[in-house]
Design an enzyme around this catalytic site. Sequence first.
Site, PDB file in Angstrom:
ATOM      1  N   ARG A 114       0.871  -1.186   0.000  1.00 26.44           N
ATOM      2  CA  ARG A 114       0.000   0.000   0.000  1.00 26.44           C
ATOM      3  C   ARG A 114       0.897   1.222   0.000  1.00 26.44           C
ATOM      4  O   ARG A 114       1.739   1.382   0.886  1.00 26.44           O
ATOM      5  CB  ARG A 114      -0.918   0.039   1.217  1.00 26.44           C
ATOM      6  N   HIS A 141      -7.246   0.652  -6.391  1.00 27.95           N
ATOM      7  CA  HIS A 141      -7.508  -0.067  -5.139  1.00 27.95           C
ATOM      8  C   HIS A 141      -8.263  -1.349  -5.506  1.00 27.95           C
ATOM      9  O   HIS A 141      -9.443  -1.506  -5.189  1.00 27.95           O
ATOM     10  CB  HIS A 141      -8.328   0.828  -4.211  1.00 27.95           C
ATOM     11  N   GLN A 144     -10.278  -3.599  -2.920  1.00 30.36           N
ATOM     12  CA  GLN A 144     -11.521  -2.942  -2.502  1.00 30.36           C
ATOM     13  C   GLN A 144     -12.638  -3.216  -3.520  1.00 30.36           C
ATOM     14  O   GLN A 144     -13.761  -3.559  -3.164  1.00 30.36           O
ATOM     15  CB  GLN A 144     -11.297  -1.427  -2.390  1.00 30.36           C
ATOM     16  N   ASP A 236     -16.796   8.004  -1.500  1.00 33.99           N
ATOM     17  CA  ASP A 236     -15.487   7.866  -0.837  1.00 33.99           C
ATOM     18  C   ASP A 236     -15.137   9.257  -0.307  1.00 33.99           C
ATOM     19  O   ASP A 236     -15.779  10.257  -0.660  1.00 33.99           O
ATOM     20  CB  ASP A 236     -14.460   7.368  -1.878  1.00 33.99           C
ATOM     21  N   CYS A 277     -16.239   2.788   0.818  1.00 34.88           N
ATOM     22  CA  CYS A 277     -15.077   1.923   1.097  1.00 34.88           C
ATOM     23  C   CYS A 277     -14.569   2.095   2.520  1.00 34.88           C
ATOM     24  O   CYS A 277     -13.910   1.204   3.048  1.00 34.88           O
ATOM     25  CB  CYS A 277     -13.974   2.196   0.091  1.00 34.88           C
ATOM     26  N   ARG A 305     -14.054  -7.317   2.694  1.00 35.55           N
ATOM     27  CA  ARG A 305     -12.639  -7.084   2.374  1.00 35.55           C
ATOM     28  C   ARG A 305     -11.819  -8.314   2.766  1.00 35.55           C
ATOM     29  O   ARG A 305     -10.937  -8.746   2.034  1.00 35.55           O
ATOM     30  CB  ARG A 305     -12.102  -5.862   3.143  1.00 35.55           C
TER      31      ARG A 305
HETATM   32  N1   CP Z   1     -11.151   0.749   2.551  1.00 28.64           N
HETATM   33  C1   CP Z   1      -9.868   0.665   2.965  1.00 28.64           C
HETATM   34  O1   CP Z   1      -8.938   0.415   2.182  1.00 28.64           O
HETATM   35  O2   CP Z   1      -9.713   0.848   4.287  1.00 28.64           O
HETATM   36  P1   CP Z   1      -8.328   1.039   5.056  1.00 28.64           P
HETATM   37  O3   CP Z   1      -7.720   2.318   4.549  1.00 28.64           O
HETATM   38  O4   CP Z   1      -8.689   1.079   6.489  1.00 28.64           O
HETATM   39  O5   CP Z   1      -7.442  -0.119   4.714  1.00 28.64           O
HETATM   40  N1  NVA Z   2      -9.531   7.248  -1.809  1.00 28.75           N
HETATM   41  C1  NVA Z   2      -9.166   6.904  -0.461  1.00 28.75           C
HETATM   42  C2  NVA Z   2      -9.474   5.457  -0.217  1.00 28.75           C
HETATM   43  C3  NVA Z   2      -9.182   4.979   1.172  1.00 28.75           C
HETATM   44  C4  NVA Z   2      -9.510   3.534   1.364  1.00 28.75           C
HETATM   45  C5  NVA Z   2      -7.701   7.204  -0.229  1.00 28.75           C
HETATM   46  O1  NVA Z   2      -6.887   6.906  -1.100  1.00 28.75           O
HETATM   47  O2  NVA Z   2      -7.379   7.759   0.818  1.00 28.75           O
END
Ligand code: CP
Ligand code: NVA
Length: 317
Positions: A114, A141, A144, A236, A277, A305
């Site tokens: 990540r 993502h 997700q 989101d 999400c 998830r």
């Molecule tokens: N939706 C999601 O990716 O959540 P986190 O940022 O908590 O991993």
């Molecule tokens: N778009 C958001 C998603 C978090 C799960 C981000 O990148 O922060």
Amino acid sequence: MIQAEKFDTPFKGRSLLTWVDYTPEEILQILDYAFLVKKQAHAGEVHQRFLGKTIALIFEKRSTRTRSSFETAFGEEGGHPVFMSTDDIQLGGKESVKDTARVLGRMFSAIEFRGFKQEHVQQLAEYSGIPVINGLTDDYHPTQALADIMTLKENFGTLKGLKWAFCGDGRNNVARSLMVISAKLGIDFAIFSPKELFPPKDIQEICAPFAQASGAKIEISDKISVVKGADCLYTDVWVSMGEESLKDERTRLLSPYQVNKDLMKATGKTNTIFMHCLPAVIGQEVTSDIFEGPASKVWDQAENRKHTIKAIMLALI
Ligand code: CP
Ligand code: NVA
């Protein structure tokens, strides 16, 4: 007990950097695995399908759901997950991504990443020689998106004929991933966002041939009429991780795109569900009554998830 052979997919050993690289059949196969592992988990079955395996979990950005899903899903199946934040390792600083990849490739069965750059998750895949799973970058993502598809299917029993609409920052990683997976699987997908935040041409061009092949209708508009007929409204955060300095501008641009009672009504349907999400900023992208109300499926989505990530790992590792 389900045998490990059951998960012997022809795509074992591959990475998941974006769903662009997967056929609709492959995506649906992993989705089937997700339903299977969810059923097993709810039945209290215990499996050891990652016994003797290790996964490196690299997090440049924060996480609750993604980290928890990878760590618990891998660990409870007998595998050993190792969490590494950028405070712990040298990634991209003192040590190049390429060198980190080559070291981890000698010690682990797989890597989750990540972070910021899609290019970095690509480099990890290229140089590690082991499956790499994208746990979110600025661009995509994918894990997700599979959980979201699972949640849609659970609610409507089918994916056929469905339409969903992403409301808000139409150029973010989640919107882009939903566009790809919808185009692949033939689900109508709308983006309701201000022109300034329309998804860039690159992702539209990537999705166009997939949508043509699957029959998915992809719409992008700043007009509220684009949500008409939507079976699901999805949103989101207005400010993604790494973009904190843009908060004021985003609030100004995105306030008219909030998911609220009026927007739900604009779908013209009474059984439209709400998805997010998470994490959510209540009062910004969604009002509390919708987030906490009966249409909200956000906790099922969060649970999914874990099942989808377990399915992805079983399919690839
Ligand atoms: N939706 C999601 O990716 O959540 P986190 O940022 O908590 O991993
Ligand atoms: N778009 C958001 C998603 C978090 C799960 C981000 O990148 O922060």
